[in-house]
Design a protein around this motif. Structure first.
Motif, PDB file in Angstrom:
ATOM      1  N   TRP A 137      51.158  51.736 -52.587  1.00  0.00           N
ATOM      2  CA  TRP A 137      51.952  51.077 -51.538  1.00  0.00           C
ATOM      3  C   TRP A 137      52.005  49.566 -51.743  1.00  0.00           C
ATOM      4  O   TRP A 137      52.855  48.879 -51.182  1.00  0.00           O
ATOM      5  CB  TRP A 137      51.368  51.381 -50.150  1.00  0.00           C
ATOM      6  N   CYS A 138      51.081  49.034 -52.568  1.00  0.00           N
ATOM      7  CA  CYS A 138      51.016  47.587 -52.832  1.00  0.00           C
ATOM      8  C   CYS A 138      50.853  47.364 -54.319  1.00  0.00           C
ATOM      9  O   CYS A 138      50.108  48.081 -54.990  1.00  0.00           O
ATOM     10  CB  CYS A 138      49.834  46.970 -52.077  1.00  0.00           C
ATOM     11  N   ALA A 139      51.571  46.365 -54.846  1.00  0.00           N
ATOM     12  CA  ALA A 139      51.458  46.023 -56.260  1.00  0.00           C
ATOM     13  C   ALA A 139      51.281  44.523 -56.414  1.00  0.00           C
ATOM     14  O   ALA A 139      52.040  43.733 -55.836  1.00  0.00           O
ATOM     15  CB  ALA A 139      52.696  46.482 -57.026  1.00  0.00           C
ATOM     16  N   LEU A 140      50.262  44.130 -57.171  1.00  0.00           N
ATOM     17  CA  LEU A 140      50.057  42.743 -57.568  1.00  0.00           C
ATOM     18  C   LEU A 140      50.540  42.611 -59.002  1.00  0.00           C
ATOM     19  O   LEU A 140      49.965  43.208 -59.917  1.00  0.00           O
ATOM     20  CB  LEU A 140      48.577  42.364 -57.473  1.00  0.00           C
ATOM     21  N   VAL A 141      51.620  41.859 -59.212  1.00  0.00           N
ATOM     22  CA  VAL A 141      52.162  41.627 -60.553  1.00  0.00           C
ATOM     23  C   VAL A 141      51.850  40.184 -60.920  1.00  0.00           C
ATOM     24  O   VAL A 141      52.226  39.258 -60.190  1.00  0.00           O
ATOM     25  CB  VAL A 141      53.682  41.864 -60.599  1.00  0.00           C
ATOM     26  N   THR A 185      47.304  46.730 -59.739  1.00  0.00           N
ATOM     27  CA  THR A 185      47.575  45.466 -60.419  1.00  0.00           C
ATOM     28  C   THR A 185      48.301  45.772 -61.720  1.00  0.00           C
ATOM     29  O   THR A 185      47.991  46.753 -62.403  1.00  0.00           O
ATOM     30  CB  THR A 185      46.291  44.687 -60.750  1.00  0.00           C
ATOM     31  N   ILE A 186      49.262  44.923 -62.056  1.00  0.00           N
ATOM     32  CA  ILE A 186      49.965  45.028 -63.337  1.00  0.00           C
ATOM     33  C   ILE A 186      50.035  43.636 -63.942  1.00  0.00           C
ATOM     34  O   ILE A 186      50.659  42.738 -63.372  1.00  0.00           O
ATOM     35  CB  ILE A 186      51.391  45.598 -63.198  1.00  0.00           C
ATOM     36  N   GLN A 187      49.382  43.451 -65.075  1.00  0.00           N
ATOM     37  CA  GLN A 187      49.437  42.163 -65.776  1.00  0.00           C
ATOM     38  C   GLN A 187      50.568  42.204 -66.791  1.00  0.00           C
ATOM     39  O   GLN A 187      50.724  43.180 -67.531  1.00  0.00           O
ATOM     40  CB  GLN A 187      48.115  41.868 -66.481  1.00  0.00           C
ATOM     41  N   VAL A 188      51.372  41.136 -66.817  1.00  0.00           N
ATOM     42  CA  VAL A 188      52.471  41.063 -67.770  1.00  0.00           C
ATOM     43  C   VAL A 188      52.265  39.867 -68.693  1.00  0.00           C
ATOM     44  O   VAL A 188      51.508  38.946 -68.378  1.00  0.00           O
ATOM     45  CB  VAL A 188      53.836  40.957 -67.051  1.00  0.00           C
ATOM     46  N   TYR A 189      52.953  39.890 -69.800  1.00  0.00           N
ATOM     47  CA  TYR A 189      52.746  38.873 -70.833  1.00  0.00           C
ATOM     48  C   TYR A 189      54.071  38.239 -71.226  1.00  0.00           C
ATOM     49  O   TYR A 189      55.137  38.850 -71.080  1.00  0.00           O
ATOM     50  CB  TYR A 189      52.078  39.500 -72.057  1.00  0.00           C
ATOM     51  N   ALA A 190      53.985  37.017 -71.738  1.00  0.00           N
ATOM     52  CA  ALA A 190      55.184  36.303 -72.164  1.00  0.00           C
ATOM     53  C   ALA A 190      55.867  37.052 -73.309  1.00  0.00           C
ATOM     54  O   ALA A 190      55.229  37.785 -74.071  1.00  0.00           O
ATOM     55  CB  ALA A 190      54.823  34.890 -72.601  1.00  0.00           C
ATOM     56  N   ASP A 191      57.173  36.877 -73.403  1.00  0.00           N
ATOM     57  CA  ASP A 191      57.949  37.558 -74.427  1.00  0.00           C
ATOM     58  C   ASP A 191      57.607  37.072 -75.830  1.00  0.00           C
ATOM     59  O   ASP A 191      57.275  35.896 -76.040  1.00  0.00           O
ATOM     60  CB  ASP A 191      59.444  37.332 -74.186  1.00  0.00           C
ATOM     61  N   THR A 192      57.720  37.970 -76.787  1.00  0.00           N
ATOM     62  CA  THR A 192      57.662  37.627 -78.205  1.00  0.00           C
ATOM     63  C   THR A 192      59.093  37.585 -78.734  1.00  0.00           C
ATOM     64  O   THR A 192      60.047  37.960 -78.029  1.00  0.00           O
ATOM     65  CB  THR A 192      56.873  38.681 -78.990  1.00  0.00           C
ATOM     66  N   ALA A 193      59.264  37.146 -79.950  1.00  0.00           N
ATOM     67  CA  ALA A 193      60.605  37.110 -80.541  1.00  0.00           C
ATOM     68  C   ALA A 193      61.206  38.518 -80.584  1.00  0.00           C
ATOM     69  O   ALA A 193      62.391  38.709 -80.299  1.00  0.00           O
ATOM     70  CB  ALA A 193      60.536  36.520 -81.950  1.00  0.00           C
ATOM     71  N   ASP A 194      60.383  39.526 -80.910  1.00  0.00           N
ATOM     72  CA  ASP A 194      60.893  40.901 -80.986  1.00  0.00           C
ATOM     73  C   ASP A 194      61.299  41.417 -79.606  1.00  0.00           C
ATOM     74  O   ASP A 194      62.332  42.087 -79.466  1.00  0.00           O
ATOM     75  CB  ASP A 194      59.836  41.826 -81.598  1.00  0.00           C
ATOM     76  N   SER A 195      60.475  41.132 -78.574  1.00  0.00           N
ATOM     77  CA  SER A 195      60.821  41.637 -77.242  1.00  0.00           C
ATOM     78  C   SER A 195      62.050  40.927 -76.691  1.00  0.00           C
ATOM     79  O   SER A 195      62.879  41.541 -76.006  1.00  0.00           O
ATOM     80  CB  SER A 195      59.632  41.481 -76.279  1.00  0.00           C
ATOM     81  N   LEU A 196      62.203  39.635 -77.007  1.00  0.00           N
ATOM     82  CA  LEU A 196      63.406  38.915 -76.584  1.00  0.00           C
ATOM     83  C   LEU A 196      64.649  39.485 -77.271  1.00  0.00           C
ATOM     84  O   LEU A 196      65.694  39.630 -76.653  1.00  0.00           O
ATOM     85  CB  LEU A 196      63.273  37.425 -76.914  1.00  0.00           C
ATOM     86  N   LYS A 197      64.496  39.815 -78.551  1.00  0.00           N
ATOM     87  CA  LYS A 197      65.620  40.385 -79.289  1.00  0.00           C
ATOM     88  C   LYS A 197      66.044  41.717 -78.675  1.00  0.00           C
ATOM     89  O   LYS A 197      67.240  41.983 -78.489  1.00  0.00           O
ATOM     90  CB  LYS A 197      65.241  40.562 -80.753  1.00  0.00           C
TER      91      LYS A 197
END
Length: 345
Positions: free
Chosen positions: A20-24, A139-151
C-alpha cells in the motif's frame, strides 16, 4: 520489504497483495519520478478508479496529521487516492513511519496509497530501514542511467511514435543527453515530435539542430561560469538567459547536470583512460582543461551540498515563481563566492 525496479509490474498490479506504500529513492530524481509514475499507474489500473494527490513535505512537517488524514480517509464513492510526496532525507520520517507501524499491526494497508519519493538514502536511514522490514510497504532503490539504458529509453520513445533514426544519429543523440532522466525525457520527446511523420530516418545533422539551442548553451555557460567563480562572465550569461525567457527550473536542471558530471568525474579519478569521454554528456579534449580546473575547485561533499540547495530551490520555484528568480540569483552568487574562495586557497 525490498523490491527491485523490475518487480514493479508484477507486485503492484493486484489490489490484493500490492504494497500500500512505496518508498522510491535514488540519486537521479528523473528516474525516481518515472518509477513512481509506473507504480501509480499500476495501482490505478488495479483499483479501476484512482486519482493522485500531491502533498508538500514542508506542509506535512508543520501539520503531521495532514498525511494521515489523506491516507486514512476513504472516498464515499469508493475511489482511492494515491498520495504522492517528494521529500529529502528524514524530513517526514515520523508521520510516514507511524502509518507504516499501524498498517503492519493491522496486517494490511489503508484506504488510500502512499508514494514517497526521496533522494539517496544510506542503509542507516531510519525511513529506509524501517520500510525494508515492513510487511505491507516496500522500498525500491533506483540508479542513474547508463549509456546503454539511455539508448534503450530513446529507442523505446521513438519506436512508440514510429520514428526512425540513423544508427550514427542515435549514438550522437545519446552522447548529447545529460545523465539526468528528466532532461533526457524532455530531449527525447522533442526529437520524437520532430521525427513523427518525417517519412525517413532522422540524420546526425538534424539531431544537432533540434537538440542543441543557443539558449541551452547559454545556460550551460552560466552554470560553468558560476562553478568557475567568474562573476563577470556569470552575470553576462545570466543576462542572456533571462533575456531568452529561460525558466528558473531549466537553469536549475542544467546546473544540476553540470554538478553531477563533476561528481561522476571525481568518482572516476584514478581509474585510467579518457575520463572525459566516459562522462554524460562527454567532455571532449578541447573542453577538458577548463573542466579539470573546475573539478579541482570542488570536493564531493561541497558538490553534494550544492545539489541539496538546488533541490530546495526547485521546490520553491514550483510553488512561488515570483520568489524563485531572486533566490536563483542568490544561489548563483553564493556559488561564485565559494568558487572564488576555493580558487584563492
Amino acid at each position: 520489504m525490498i523490491l527491485k525496479s523490475g518487480q514493479v509490474a508484477s507486485r503492484f498490479k493486484s489490489s490484493d497483495n500490492s504494497p500500500w506504500c512505496a518508498l522510491v529513492f535514488g540519486d537521479d530524481d528523473g528516474v525516481v519520478n518515472d518509477l513512481a509514475d509506473q507504480i501509480a499507474a499500476s495501482w490505478s489500473k488495479a483499483a479501476g478508479n484512482a486519482r493522485q494527490v500531491v502533498l508538500d513535505d514542508d506542509d506535512i512537517r508543520r501539520e503531521p496529521h495532514l498525511l494521515s488524514d489523506k491516507v486514512e480517509t476513504g472516498s464515499l464513492l469508493g475511489e482511492i487516492e494515491i498520495v504522492r510526496v517528494r521529500t529529502s532525507g528524514e524530513k517526514i520520517a515520523k508521520p510516514v513511519l507511524d502509518l507504516i507501524e499501524r498498517a503492519d499491526q493491522m496486517g494490511n494497508g489503508f484506504a488510500n496509497r502512499l508514494l514517497v519519493l526521496n533522494g539517496s538514502l544510506n542503509k542507516r536511514s531510519k525511513l529506509r530501514a524501517t520500510i525494508e522490514q515492513s510487511n505491507t510497504a516496500a522500498t525500491i532503490q533506483v540508479y542513474a542511467d547508463t549509456a546503454d539504458s539511455l539508448k534503450s529509453l530513446v529507442e523505446e520513445k521513438l519506436s512508440a511514435l514510429d520514428v526512425q533514426i540513423e544508427p550514427d544519429a542515435l549514438d550522437d543523440f545519446v552522447s548529447l543527453l545529460p545523465g539526468h532522466r528528466g532532461l533526457a525525457n524532455q530531449e527525447s520527446e522533442k526529437l520524437s515530435l520532430y521525427g513523427r511523420g518525417l517519412g525517413r530516418p532522422i540524420s546526425v545533422a538534424e539531431v544537432r539542430a533540434v537538440c542543441r539551442t543557443d539558449a541551452d548553451d547559454s545556460v550551460r555557460d552560466l552554470a560553468n561560469a558560476a562553478l568557475d567563480g567568474d562573476a563577470a562572465r556569470c552575470q553576462a550569461e545570466y543576462d542572456r538567459v533571462i533575456e531568452s525567457g529561460t525558466s528558473t527550473i531549466s537553469v536549475l536542471r542544467i546546473l544540476e547536470m553540470e554538478i553531477r558530471r563533476l561528481m561522476q568525474a571525481r568518482g572516476l579519478m584514478g581509474t585510467g583512460g579518457d575520463i572525459g569521454r566516459r562522462l554524460r554528456p562527454p567532455v571532449w579534449g578541447s573542453e577538458w582543461p577548463a573542466f579539470r580546473a573546475r573539478l579541482d575547485l570542488w570536493t564531493s561533499a561541497s558538490l553534494t551540498r550544492l545539489l541539496a540547495a538546488i533541490h530546495d530551490l526547485e521546490i520553491q520555484a514550483k510553488t512561488s515563481a515570483a520568489a524563485a528568480d531572486p533566490a536563483l540569483r542568490l544561489l548563483l552568487l553564493n556559488i561564485v563566492k565559494s568558487a572564488s574562495a576555493r580558487s584563492a586557497r
